[in-house]
Structures are given as C-alpha cells and as structure tokens.
Scaffold this active site. Structure first.
Site, PDB file in Angstrom:
ATOM      1  N   ASP A 144       0.841  -1.204   0.000  1.00 31.52           N
ATOM      2  CA  ASP A 144       0.000   0.000   0.000  1.00 31.52           C
ATOM      3  C   ASP A 144       0.874   1.252   0.000  1.00 31.52           C
ATOM      4  O   ASP A 144       0.579   2.240   0.651  1.00 31.52           O
ATOM      5  CB  ASP A 144      -0.944   0.003   1.201  1.00 31.52           C
ATOM      6  CG  ASP A 144      -2.061   1.032   1.062  1.00 31.52           C
ATOM      7  OD1 ASP A 144      -2.297   1.510  -0.057  1.00 31.52           O
ATOM      8  OD2 ASP A 144      -2.690   1.366   2.089  1.00 31.52           O
ATOM      9  N   TYR A 145       1.972   1.197  -0.743  1.00 33.00           N
ATOM     10  CA  TYR A 145       2.863   2.349  -0.897  1.00 33.00           C
ATOM     11  C   TYR A 145       2.410   3.216  -2.076  1.00 33.00           C
ATOM     12  O   TYR A 145       3.223   3.749  -2.815  1.00 33.00           O
ATOM     13  CB  TYR A 145       4.301   1.882  -1.118  1.00 33.00           C
ATOM     14  CG  TYR A 145       5.065   1.516   0.139  1.00 33.00           C
ATOM     15  CD1 TYR A 145       4.673   1.976   1.388  1.00 33.00           C
ATOM     16  CD2 TYR A 145       6.202   0.719   0.072  1.00 33.00           C
ATOM     17  CE1 TYR A 145       5.386   1.631   2.527  1.00 33.00           C
ATOM     18  CE2 TYR A 145       6.927   0.384   1.205  1.00 33.00           C
ATOM     19  CZ  TYR A 145       6.509   0.842   2.436  1.00 33.00           C
ATOM     20  OH  TYR A 145       7.222   0.515   3.575  1.00 33.00           O
TER      21      TYR A 145
END
Length: 797
Positions: free
Chosen positions: A473-474
C-alpha cells in the site's frame, strides 16, 4: 537494644516493599529476557533480570549485599545503554530512567540495610541518592527542550522581500497553485512580528466530524478569492465567509452521504473573466456567456458527484451538467455502498476539471474502476478519460460502455503545468493491497507511479513508477510539487518532486519523466505467498534524503520503560524483517515505513526564493499477516487497520500498527518530523520533531506535558516569503510557525481541538491585513472534535 528498637517498623516495611518491587522488576526482565534470548536477541535483559531478582530477594531479607548488587547492575546498565544506543537522549531515557528511580530508592534504603546488620548507617547512601535525584531532575528538564534531529548549520539564506506588484492575490487552488507549492509571496507577517499574531475571527461550520478515525474527518484547506473564503466540510457542505470577519455569506448543502470516509480536502475555482474564451467551432454559433457563474466553485462529493456553484451566491450553475451537477457514477458499473468516494480537491486545469477517486481498500477484487476523467469546466461535458487498462484514452459516448474495473486509482490530488500542458497523476494500486497475483501487466505498469497526461487529450506523455508490483500500500499519497531546480550549469531544470509513503523523495524532470536526482535499483526481498509474484528489484531515491526510512535494528526499539522496550524487542525479533519491501506472508512480517507513511496526503511545500523543500512525515511501522482463505473468519476491509477480507484472492489479511503495550510506537522517537531539503545541494538542511504529548500519551491518556518528542503528522505545511513555515497537522492542539531557514519554532497558538488541515494565508483586499487561516476539526487519533475555522492576524492598526 534489639534490632526492632533501633529501626522503626515503617522503615523495615518500606525496605521489604522496595525489595518486592525490585524482585518483580527483575522477574519480569528475566522471563522476558529469556524469551528474547531464544529469539536471538540481546542477552542484557535476561542477565539484568537475574541480577535484579537476586538483589530484590536480598533487599526483602534486608541484606546490604542486595543494594550493592543492584548498584552494580545499574552501573552495568549505564555502560550497556551507551554502547547500545549511543548518546541519543530519548533512547537513553528509555533504558535508564526507571532503573535510576529504583537505584535512588535502593540508595535511600542503604542506612536501614546497614543498621539491620548492626553496622553504622553512614551517609553514603544519601549522597548517591542525591546524585541520582539531580540526574533525574536534569533529565526531566531536558525532556522539555526541543532537540533537532539535524541542526541547521552554515550560512542561512537571507529573506528576500516581496517585490512591489508581485504579491500573492488569491489562494485559488488546493495547493495555492496547480503546481502544489503551498508557498505565499507575502511578507507582512515576519520573523520579527509573528509572536504578535492573535485570533482575528473564528467561524463555525456546524459539521462536527464525529468519528474514530475511519469515518468523518475535517481535512479541509480553504480557498480565498478576493474578500471571500470558501470552505467545505466532511459532509460536503460548501460555505462562503467574509475574509475579514468570518461571517457567513452563503452555504450550500448537497445532502451528500457515504457509509465511511466522509471528508472534503478542498475545492476548485474557475473564473471565466480571466480565462480565454473557448475556441470557435466552424458552423456553430458562439454561445452567449451566462450572467450567472462567471466565477464558480467546483466540488467533488463523497457520494461521487461533481458540483459547480456560483461563487457569489452558492446556487448551482444551470449551464453545468444537469442543473449544476455531474454524476460521476456514470460508466462505473456496480458501485457498492462506500466502494467509490472522492475526497481530494478537483484539479482545475485551464478549461478542464480533472478528477480521480478513492476505491475501497482490501475488500474484494473487481472493485470499481480507477479511471481519471476530465470535464469541461463551463458545461460539465466529458472531455476525455484515461482508463488505466487501455493503451490510449477512450471516450465512452455510448452509455452502455463501462470503464475497466479494478484498475489503479488516483485518490489524492493532482498537479498541472500550464506551460507544458501536462497534468500529473500520482497513482494508487489495484486493490487488494497485500496480495496481487491477479493484477494485469497494465496494473503493474501504472500502480504507485507518476503519470503525465496531455491536458488537451488525456494521452500519456510519460510514466515513472516508484514501487514495482506494490504489496505494501505504498501508493503515491501526495500532490506532486512542481518547481525549477538548478542544473549545475547556471540554468534550471523543470522538476517534479514526489514524496511517498515509503519515505522517499523523487525528483523527476517534469517534461520527460527522467530522474534528476539519482535513483538506485536495489535487490528486493522475495516471499512465498501462494499465487503471488515478486519484483526482483525496487527503487530508492538515493540522490535526495530519505525521511524516516532507515533499516530498523533491535537497538532501535523503544519504550517508556525497559519493560515495554523489552516487549517491543521481543515483537521485533518475532517478525520476519528483511528491511524495506519485506513482503507479506503467512507469518508475521514487519513493514517499515508503514502504509500510513512516511509521507501522506498533506504533501510538501517549497520556497522558491531559497530552493528549500519542506516535508513532514509520520514514523509508524506495521505488522502484517496473510490469512489463508479457509482460516479467514471475519473482516471486511476498507479501513486502514485490522482484518480485511480480500475476497476473490487466496488470502485475507491482518495488519496493525507496530506499537508497545502502552500504545506507543515501538521504535525510538521522533515519531514525526518536519524536514527542510536544499534542492540545489540535495542535502538535509534541518530536521526537527513536530508535536508534543500535551494532548495524548500512553494508552491514549493525555500527559498534559509539552514534551517535544515528535508525533505522527497528518496535513500540509505553508511556506511564506518572509521566512516562515506554518504547520498544524500534529497530535497536539497547536498551530505553529517555524523559522524556515533554521527549523526553530518561533510561535504557536493553542487550538480548541487538533487539526488535520493545511494553513493558508492571504492579504485582504478590503483591509490590507494578512491573515493565516486554519481549519480545526480534530487530530486523527483524538476523540476531541470540532467545527472551527480560525483566522490569525497582527493587531489591527
């Protein structure tokens, strides 16, 4: 004379109680230390625990040897602490304060212990206790002193006065300009007089964001046009107020609803009188310019609508869409409640409004599309779309055509360069986040990337990816910052600065997409999840400072006491951790930085007169675990932490913040900072902790102490040409001003509740006063909520 006559009973009882306390402390360290040793961790805690336990037993028996033993253990702890942590203040506090308190009490018991053996009491114990007390008092006083992570050094750039006629007139976009600079060419409020700022007016919106952090939040940055401010609330009410008094002029309520994630970060603005007239079309009569809505406010809503309002009255613009509204659900197919919301401010790029959208995280595959669309700002007509699954833009004129489902989305704010004619999209990734075996090649190409589109057509010019096959979830959370940087040859380069959740700052040529500052491909850790694939390499921006992205070690673990520090060490050693980009798996894995950041949606600010970029961050790790589908019994997803279903994949997921038992981040402070980067030298100029434990603390209990440990930040900063940097997105309830050249805090004002907003500043065309305005609806983790918009100014003349 027997022993009981010589020693008062209360002294004997106190020594026994002290012995029990020391024994319990030692037993806890021994049990935890043995566990830590079995995990391959430090031997200190087990050894200290054994010695302390023995010392405690001897104290219960009133043997002087117990005090000597504990004293020796304390001296050994002092040596070990310096070797393990260096001379950093907060790591030493964690290791030494509690043992020092116990050592002081043991020293005070020394006379009683000696008399219990028939020996002279002596005064040495009192002297040692006094020395320890002085040390503890000194440590307590030092805890309140600001302590930069990186102190400003060398010659500081001079403040450049604003040239006559170049003063900022309006704050017309979310980031002040479409370049996302958050910089104001104003200098009425200066370093010399900022301490005189006082509340000029307070407005109340009536929309209090009552939530636990996953529902309604006030994250608004107002717009200022002339003598009017335009605000939006968590439920998309739009309010116009007088710029000098805060008095309401009009309000518009779209009756927007959504089951979660209610927030409005900002608005858009278009002035037809300043824009060129639309190009004539052969054979078509030019439309008569409407009297209404020459100046219009644009808003995207949490229930996926796009509104155009008359800036003078708040009435919907009748020539836009259907009576002022465009339905953004059109062409999206099935949208379950809460699966598609829009919280970022719309980007007004010339004659177009460009919008993306937020797709619910981690619930299931085949969620709504991440399509980006551009609409005519005058009519609301669809101009182009960018469907991330297609090689070329597609304009679906047929209502039966739907955008490709489950593509990377653009949930945050975009930027626009009018001269180059490019719109810059910071993309997210195809949900779910932590298992991505179903992603297509197009998904993998465009996720967690900056994409430049031609503003006229929507055609792709370039794409630069910051994370390959993102499993963390970068996604890119922040608006790109557009500014020019020195090229080292006496000229400049058109730069785009993109901050990331992974603590990276990428500097790209915004015309070509090529890195200006060096980027290194590093070997990436590999995982073993069923059906998953892993990128062999990942990118790090090594040509600019990385913020809070160091590889953690056991010695980086922290706690308010040695006990919770030890427990954090045990957690750390239980995790699989191979540094940044450790992939999720069926075991517990540590992700650092976590998916909250690093940096988040508040974005950066820049001072073009000094070439300084200002970046605020949070330092929160996560632990993650993939749960095989057969074992997944609960969890829907769509929230930041906890269980997530990831329906349609082999796994559900579980993740949470890496915190101690007291609810404190397990790694050493600071937990949030503000940094200044010199874009010419590409070096860190200064870095300071931001925020105190005034309004929070262990287990969520407020400490009411202004200890500047540095807390997680959420919101944006404001730079001014007078050398000031304003910021309010902390966990305590303050708006602060810093010297932007040194990082020194020069002013702060107490807010009624915390803030997640970005300050703005403007000079009133009516009174000539410069105001600094902040929206305060509540800090992210605070239960205290409000509906305040507060303006500060120098005393009126």
């Amino acid at each position: 004379m027997d022993e009981k006559t010589k020693i008062p009973a209360v002294c004997r009882v106190l020594v026994i109680l002290l012995g029990i306390l020391v024994s319990l402390f030692g037993l806890t360290l021994l049990v935890g230390g043995v566990r830590l040793l079995t995990l391959g961790g430090s031997a200190y805690f087990a050894l200290m625990g054994a010695i302390t336990l023995l010392a405690g037993v001897l104290l219960v028996l009133r043997r002087p040897l117990g005090a000597l033993l504990f004293g020796g253990a304390f001296v050994a702890t002092l040596v070990w602490s310096v070797v393990d942590a260096g001379l950093e203040f907060w790591p030493l506090v964690s290791r030494l304060v509690m043992p020092a308190v116990l050592a002081m009490l043991v020293a005070l018991s020394w006379p009683v212990l000696r008399r219990s053996r028939g020996l002279p009491a002596g005064r040495g114990g009192y002297a040692v206790a006094a020395l320890l007390l002085v040390g503890l008092l000194g440590t307590g006083a030092a805890a309140f002193q600001p302590r930069p992570v990186v102190a400003a050094a060398g010659t500081r750039p001079a403040v450049t006065p604003v040239a006559a006629g170049s003063e900022q007139r309006d704050w017309a976009h979310w980031g002040n300009t479409t370049a996302g600079t958050r910089f104001a060419a104003l200098d009425q409020i200066t370093l010399d007089n900022v301490d005189q700022l006082q509340v000029a007016w307070t407005a109340r919106t009536g929309d209090v964001p009552e939530s636990n952090g996953f529902g309604a939040e006030d994250q608004n940055t107002p717009l200022q046009i002339g003598d009017t401010l335009f605000l939006c609330t968590p439920h998309n009410r739009v309010i116009a107020v007088d710029a000098d008094t805060g008095k309401q002029r009009w309000a518009f309520d779209p009756k927007a609803t959504a089951p979660n994630w209610q927030r409005c970060r900002g608005l858009g603005y278009f002035d037809a009188d300043l824009a060129p007239a639309p190009a004539p079309v052969a054979g078509v009569a030019s439309p008569t310019a409407p009297a209404l809505c020459r100046k219009r406010i644009l808003m995207t809503s949490i229930d996926a609508r796009l509104f155009a309002l008359d800036a003078a009255t708040g009435a919907p613009c009748p020539d836009f869409g259907s009576n002022g509204v465009v339905d953004l659900k059109q062409g999206m197919g099935e949208i379950k409640p809460g699966f598609f919301t829009i919280t970022a401010a719309p980007l007004v790029a010339g004659e177009l409004i460009v919008v993306g959208g937020r797709v619910a995280d981690n619930i299931e595959v085949n969620e709504p599309s991440g399509v980006v669309r551009a609409f005519n700002v005058r009519t609301g007509a669809l101009a182009w779309v960018w469907d991330l699954s297609r090689e070329t833009p597609d304009v679906p004129l047929d209502p039966s055509v739907e955008y490709t489902r489950a593509t990377p989305n653009v949930w945050t704010s975009m930027a626009y360069d009018a001269q180059l004619g490019l719109v810059y999209l910071p993309t997210g990734n195809t949900t779910p986040d932590q298992w991505a075996g179903q992603r297509t090649p197009q998904d993998d190409k465009y996720s967690s990337a900056v994409v430049a589109l031609d503003v006229a057509t929507g055609k792709e010019r370039w794409v630069y990816q910051t994370v390959h096959h993102d499993l963390w979830d970068y996604d890119l959370p922040a608006q790109p910052t557009l500014t020019d940087v020195p090229d080292g040859k006496g000229g400049t380069l058109p730069a785009l600065l993109q901050v990331t959740k992974a603590g990276q700052v990428f500097m790209l040529n915004r015309q070509t997409g090529q890195p200006i500052a060096a980027v290194q491909d590093i070997p990436a850790p590999q995982g073993k999840a069923q059906g998953e694939r892993y990128s062999p390499t990942q990118r790090l921006s090594v040509g600019l400072p990385q913020i809070g992205a160091q590889t953690l070690t056991e010695s980086d673990m922290w706690g308010a006491t040695p006990i919770d520090q030890m427990l954090c060490r045990i957690q750390f050693k239980q995790f699989r951790y191979d540094g940044m980009f450790t992939p999720p798996g069926e075991d517990l894995a540590l992700q650092w930085p976590g998916s909250l950041g690093g940096m988040n949606w508040g974005s950066a600010s820049v001072d073009p007169t000094t070439g300084y970029l200002f970046v605020n961050d949070m330092r929160l790790g996560l632990w993650t675990k993939l749960i095989p589908r057969a074992q997944m019994t609960s969890g829907d997803g769509g929230v930041e932490m906890g269980a997530a279903s990831q329906t349609g994949t082999p796994y559900g997921s579980l993740r949470d913040r890496f915190l101690s038992k007291l609810g404190i981040p397990c790694q050493k402070p600071p937990f949030g900072t503000m940094s200044a980067i010199n874009l010419a030298t590409r070096q860190l100029v200064w870095q300071v902790p931001v925020g105190t434990v005034q309004d929070t603390g262990p287990l969520g209990i407020r400490m009411h102490l202004p200890i500047p440990v540095g807390m997680p930040t959420l919101g944006g900063s404001l730079a001014t040409q007078s050398g000031l940097l304003f910021f309010a997105g902390t966990q305590d309830f303050y708006l602060r001003a810093y010297d932007s050249r040194s990082g020194k805090e020069v002013w702060k004002a107490r807010l009624p509740v915390g803030s997640q907003g970005t300050p703005i500043t403007y000079v009133s065309p009516t009174t000539g006063r410069q105001y600094v305005v902040i929206s305060a609806g509540g800090a992210r983790q605070s239960p205290d909520r409000g509906d305040y918009v507060i303006a500060y100014a120098l005393p009126s003349k």
